[in-house]
Motif scaffolding. Structure first.
Motif, PDB file in Angstrom:
ATOM      1  N   HIS A 197      36.500 -44.365 -15.730  1.00 26.34           N
ATOM      2  CA  HIS A 197      35.520 -43.822 -16.688  1.00 26.34           C
ATOM      3  C   HIS A 197      34.202 -43.592 -15.971  1.00 26.34           C
ATOM      4  N   PRO A 198      33.378 -42.709 -16.504  1.00 29.32           N
ATOM      5  CA  PRO A 198      32.033 -42.586 -15.919  1.00 29.32           C
ATOM      6  C   PRO A 198      31.239 -43.880 -16.123  1.00 29.32           C
ATOM      7  N   PHE A 199      30.354 -44.128 -15.189  1.00 29.34           N
ATOM      8  CA  PHE A 199      29.510 -45.326 -15.260  1.00 29.34           C
ATOM      9  C   PHE A 199      28.095 -44.874 -14.940  1.00 29.34           C
ATOM     10  N   PRO A 200      27.123 -45.235 -15.760  1.00 23.77           N
ATOM     11  CA  PRO A 200      25.781 -44.669 -15.543  1.00 23.77           C
ATOM     12  C   PRO A 200      25.139 -45.150 -14.247  1.00 23.77           C
ATOM     13  N   GLY A 201      24.363 -44.294 -13.626  1.00 28.40           N
ATOM     14  CA  GLY A 201      23.645 -44.641 -12.407  1.00 28.40           C
ATOM     15  C   GLY A 201      22.872 -45.954 -12.502  1.00 28.40           C
ATOM     16  N   PRO A 202      22.099 -46.164 -13.583  1.00 29.52           N
ATOM     17  CA  PRO A 202      21.345 -47.425 -13.695  1.00 29.52           C
ATOM     18  C   PRO A 202      22.236 -48.627 -13.996  1.00 29.52           C
ATOM     19  N   GLY A 203      23.520 -48.389 -14.142  1.00 32.97           N
ATOM     20  CA  GLY A 203      24.490 -49.474 -14.240  1.00 32.97           C
ATOM     21  C   GLY A 203      24.213 -50.437 -15.380  1.00 32.97           C
ATOM     22  N   SER A 224      37.580 -42.358 -23.392  1.00 35.15           N
ATOM     23  CA  SER A 224      36.846 -41.653 -22.353  1.00 35.15           C
ATOM     24  C   SER A 224      35.869 -42.564 -21.625  1.00 35.15           C
ATOM     25  N   GLN A 225      35.362 -43.523 -22.359  1.00 33.58           N
ATOM     26  CA  GLN A 225      34.414 -44.443 -21.748  1.00 33.58           C
ATOM     27  C   GLN A 225      34.393 -45.712 -22.574  1.00 33.58           C
ATOM     28  N   ALA A 226      34.227 -46.854 -21.914  1.00 33.56           N
ATOM     29  CA  ALA A 226      34.166 -48.122 -22.637  1.00 33.56           C
ATOM     30  C   ALA A 226      33.138 -49.006 -21.964  1.00 33.56           C
ATOM     31  N   LYS A 252      13.209 -48.845 -17.339  1.00 33.35           N
ATOM     32  CA  LYS A 252      14.264 -49.407 -16.492  1.00 33.35           C
ATOM     33  C   LYS A 252      14.957 -48.297 -15.710  1.00 33.35           C
ATOM     34  N   ARG A 253      15.252 -47.196 -16.399  1.00 40.20           N
ATOM     35  CA  ARG A 253      15.896 -46.073 -15.719  1.00 40.20           C
ATOM     36  C   ARG A 253      15.026 -45.562 -14.569  1.00 40.20           C
ATOM     37  N   LYS A 254      13.720 -45.416 -14.860  1.00 43.12           N
ATOM     38  CA  LYS A 254      12.809 -44.897 -13.834  1.00 43.12           C
ATOM     39  C   LYS A 254      12.781 -45.816 -12.617  1.00 43.12           C
ATOM     40  N   ALA A 286      24.410 -41.723 -32.990  1.00 42.59           N
ATOM     41  CA  ALA A 286      24.170 -42.679 -31.909  1.00 42.59           C
ATOM     42  C   ALA A 286      24.418 -41.989 -30.567  1.00 42.59           C
ATOM     43  N   THR A 287      24.022 -42.620 -29.466  1.00 45.53           N
ATOM     44  CA  THR A 287      24.423 -42.149 -28.153  1.00 45.53           C
ATOM     45  C   THR A 287      25.581 -43.038 -27.702  1.00 45.53           C
ATOM     46  N   ILE A 288      26.152 -42.730 -26.560  1.00 47.84           N
ATOM     47  CA  ILE A 288      27.263 -43.556 -26.070  1.00 47.84           C
ATOM     48  C   ILE A 288      26.717 -44.902 -25.601  1.00 47.84           C
ATOM     49  N   GLU A 289      25.738 -44.862 -24.731  1.00 47.17           N
ATOM     50  CA  GLU A 289      25.074 -46.099 -24.313  1.00 47.17           C
ATOM     51  C   GLU A 289      24.187 -46.587 -25.453  1.00 47.17           C
ATOM     52  N   TRP A 290      23.807 -47.849 -25.369  1.00 50.06           N
ATOM     53  CA  TRP A 290      22.928 -48.386 -26.423  1.00 50.06           C
ATOM     54  C   TRP A 290      21.454 -48.243 -26.051  1.00 50.06           C
ATOM     55  N   ASP A 335      33.269 -33.762 -23.667  1.00 46.13           N
ATOM     56  CA  ASP A 335      32.132 -33.331 -22.859  1.00 46.13           C
ATOM     57  C   ASP A 335      30.993 -34.357 -22.810  1.00 46.13           C
ATOM     58  N   PHE A 336      31.135 -35.486 -23.452  1.00 42.89           N
ATOM     59  CA  PHE A 336      30.113 -36.528 -23.489  1.00 42.89           C
ATOM     60  C   PHE A 336      28.830 -36.110 -24.223  1.00 42.89           C
ATOM     61  N   MET A 337      28.822 -34.881 -24.770  1.00 42.93           N
ATOM     62  CA  MET A 337      27.668 -34.441 -25.552  1.00 42.93           C
ATOM     63  C   MET A 337      27.818 -34.937 -26.984  1.00 42.93           C
ATOM     64  N   SER A 389      29.485 -42.869 -34.245  1.00 37.67           N
ATOM     65  CA  SER A 389      29.806 -41.759 -33.356  1.00 37.67           C
ATOM     66  C   SER A 389      28.518 -41.156 -32.797  1.00 37.67           C
ATOM     67  N   LYS A 390      28.666 -40.253 -31.865  1.00 34.76           N
ATOM     68  CA  LYS A 390      27.523 -39.541 -31.283  1.00 34.76           C
ATOM     69  C   LYS A 390      27.636 -38.090 -31.696  1.00 34.76           C
ATOM     70  N   PRO A 391      26.655 -37.472 -32.315  1.00 36.88           N
ATOM     71  CA  PRO A 391      25.507 -38.117 -32.928  1.00 36.88           C
ATOM     72  C   PRO A 391      25.903 -38.864 -34.193  1.00 36.88           C
ATOM     73  N   ALA A 427      21.929 -52.299 -15.921  1.00 37.91           N
ATOM     74  CA  ALA A 427      20.524 -52.436 -16.354  1.00 37.91           C
ATOM     75  C   ALA A 427      20.307 -51.847 -17.739  1.00 37.91           C
ATOM     76  N   ILE A 428      21.095 -50.802 -18.086  1.00 35.57           N
ATOM     77  CA  ILE A 428      20.913 -50.242 -19.430  1.00 35.57           C
ATOM     78  C   ILE A 428      21.979 -50.761 -20.401  1.00 35.57           C
ATOM     79  N   ARG A 429      22.767 -51.736 -19.930  1.00 35.90           N
ATOM     80  CA  ARG A 429      23.731 -52.353 -20.865  1.00 35.90           C
ATOM     81  C   ARG A 429      23.333 -53.781 -21.190  1.00 35.90           C
ATOM     82  N   ILE A 430      22.206 -54.196 -20.631  1.00 32.98           N
ATOM     83  CA  ILE A 430      21.583 -55.443 -21.054  1.00 32.98           C
ATOM     84  C   ILE A 430      20.344 -54.992 -21.818  1.00 32.98           C
TER      85      ILE A 430
END
Ligand code: XMP
Length: 507
Positions: free
Chosen positions: A383-389, A427-429, A288-290, A502-506, A461-463, A498-500, A391-394
């Motif tokens: 908050h930051p919002f991923p480029g693929p929007g 930081s992000q929701a 999906k990202r690609k 997990a990652t922030i996105e699912w 730092d989102f890391m 938490s991350k790690p 699409a990666i939250r469904i």
């Protein structure tokens, strides 16, 4: 101004930023800059940065003749301190082993450390050491391993520190820098307004009367950049905003509204049909990202081609300093600006010059500029919002129906965060729509609805990230609202990983 002479340290830019945070104007010049070049900046103080070289190497970079004879107050950091010591008649030796990492100053004294009583942690990274002081100089700090961790000249305004006061691992380092500026008598009246004026002048000087293309995402960096360019070069800039149909509820309108000052220079490209059909039937997250990335380039390329045919020469990007450091790996050296650049997947025959006005800024500095440029608060503090929007939250296949469900649920979550004044505290929701359905009961009837995940994290730092301890009453209200107003959702769960790991996105 404060002139920072750069001897190749990966932290040089950080020094400049710290000085600006202390509201003094700073410029970075090459470590070997001529006396005339430095005089042109009318320095009130010099800082000699650290660097990978050793004073023993015959060709190691050093200040030009005369530079250290002008009576300017000097702070030498790491290599800079070693150079000062050697230059004024002291002695530097190979320490045999490298002192690297956090170190405690077991002893520190004098005005450079004013206000810093007690134990002081500072970051060290060196393998040469000062072993003998120039005549009249004093040791003003030591660590367990290193008796000469900081030195002071007899003039009371020139110092050397073996540690790096500019990095975050030196929690009180800012105070050392501030003390130096005070002792040096540096004027501190620098503001974001000055930064803004400098950026505008730089852009005008660089671009001349040529034209600039910019992709805006609706995030704070590209939106601020759009307003900045509009201020600097007016309608010789075109900002392209691609609506890929994976945005949040009302997001496109919000961006259009915020960028209204651009007038016709804002070009909104409706491409949701193209993205949705490319995504049909695709369930794998990376796939999906690609696909989103590929379609974005296709759309953008179409626009870029048209504009390039109209004589657009520059492509502006909202690259921030942390991106520069990250992509450089070990240090600044490898990140030298490539001026002629084939950008971000655009084909070879489309050559743009890259314009990155925020290259030396941090996010909070961009937010300050955004305030001056009148970017509305919701976008400025977004908050930051991923480029693929979305699409990666469904999770699983993206369909128009699912987008519609997620948009409504996400909007309830995010606007409730704002209503409860919690938005700025995380930081992000995000709301995540899972493909899972579960049984429930609505009235007297059995229901079967989707499971929705809510995610909120705090992070610097989102890391790494910690899940946000949102109040239970808040979560309760959000869950009730969502299940009431979005009947397709049967259950709401809150993510407490938490991350790690997990990652922030699912996805
Ligand atoms: P993760 O999920 O890796 O996310 O913990 C860290 C940060 O990166 C964002 N993110 C993305 N941003 N394209 C983007 O532009 C992506 O594919 C992407 N994946 C994650 C995420 O929202 C978080 O801020």
């Amino acid at each position: 101004s404060v002139v920072i002479l750069d001897y190749g340290s990966q932290y040089t830019r950080l020094i400049a930023r710290r000085i600006r945070e202390l509201r003094a104007y700073s410029v970075i010049l090459p470590g070997t800059a001529s006396l005339e070049r430095i005089q042109a900046e009318r320095p009130q103080a010099l800082i000699l940065s650290g660097g990978p070289a050793s004073v023993f190497e015959p060709n190691s970079p050093r200040p030009a003749p005369g530079v250290l004879e002008q009576g300017w107050p000097v702070l030498g950091i790491c290599y800079g301190m070693q150079y000062l010591a050697q230059y004024f008649g002291g002695r530097v030796e190979r320490a045999g082993r490298r002192e690297y990492g956090k170190a405690n100053l077991v002893h520190h004294t004098g005005p450079l450390f004013a206000g810093l009583e007690g134990e002081l942690q500072m970051w060290m990274s060196h393998s040469d050491a000062v072993t003998e002081l120039p005549p009249g100089w004093q040791v003003i700090a030591s660590t367990e391993e290193n008796p000469v961790a900081a030195i002071a000249a007899p003039d009371g305004r020139t110092f050397g520190v073996q540690f790096h006061p500019e990095v975050v691992h030196s929690p009180k380092g800012m105070q050392v820098l501030e003390n130096f500026l005070e002792l040096a008598g540096v004027v501190r009246d620098w503001t974001a307004q000055h930064t803004l004026e400098h950026l505008i002048a730089d852009i005008r000087a660089k671009v001349g009367d040529e034209k600039v293309l910019l992709a805006v995402s609706g995030g704070v960096d590209s939106s601020t950049l759009a307003l900045l360019l509009a201020r600097a070069i007016g309608d010789r800039m075109t900002a392209v905003f691609v609506d890929h149909g994976l945005l949040r509820l009302g997001e496109r309108q919000e961006v259009e509204q915020a960028l209204r000052p651009l007038g016709k220079a804002l070009r909104v490209v409706e491409a949701s049909g193209q993205f949705l059909s490319a995504l049909r039937g695709v369930t794998d997250p990376e796939q999906k990202r690609k696909i989103v990335g590929r379609e974005f380039i296709r759309v953008f390329e179409r626009e870029a081609r048209q504009l390039s045919a109209q004589g657009y020469r520059w492509l502006a990007q909202g690259t921030l300093y942390p991106d520069v450091i990250e992509s450089a790996g070990s240090g600044e050296g490898s990140a030298n600006i490539k001026s002629h650049h084939n950008v971000g997947g655009l084909p070879e025959d489309l050559q743009f010059e890259l314009l990155e006005p925020f290259r030396y800024l941090f996010k909070d500095e961009v937010r300050e500029l955004a305030l001056l440029l009148g970017l509305p608060e919701p976008i400025r503090m977004r908050h930051p919002f991923p480029g693929p929007g979305l699409a990666i939250r469904i999770l699983g296949e993206v369909t128009p129906q699912k987008l519609e469900i997620l948009r409504r649920a996400d909007d309830i979550f995010i606007s409730s965060l704002r209503d409860w004044n919690l938005y700025d505290q995380v930081s992000q929701a995000a709301a995540i729509l899972t493909p899972m359905q579960s049984v429930g009961v609505v009235g007297d009837e059995r229901s079967y609805g989707y499971v929705l995940g809510l995610r909120a994290v705090s992070t610097v730092d989102f890391m790494t990230a910690d899940w946000a301890r949102l109040p239970l009453e808040f979560l309760d209200e959000v869950a009730r609202k969502i299940t009431r107003q979005v009947p397709e959702i049967g259950r709401v769960v809150y993510d407490i990983t938490s991350k790690p790991p997990a990652t922030i996105e699912w996805e």
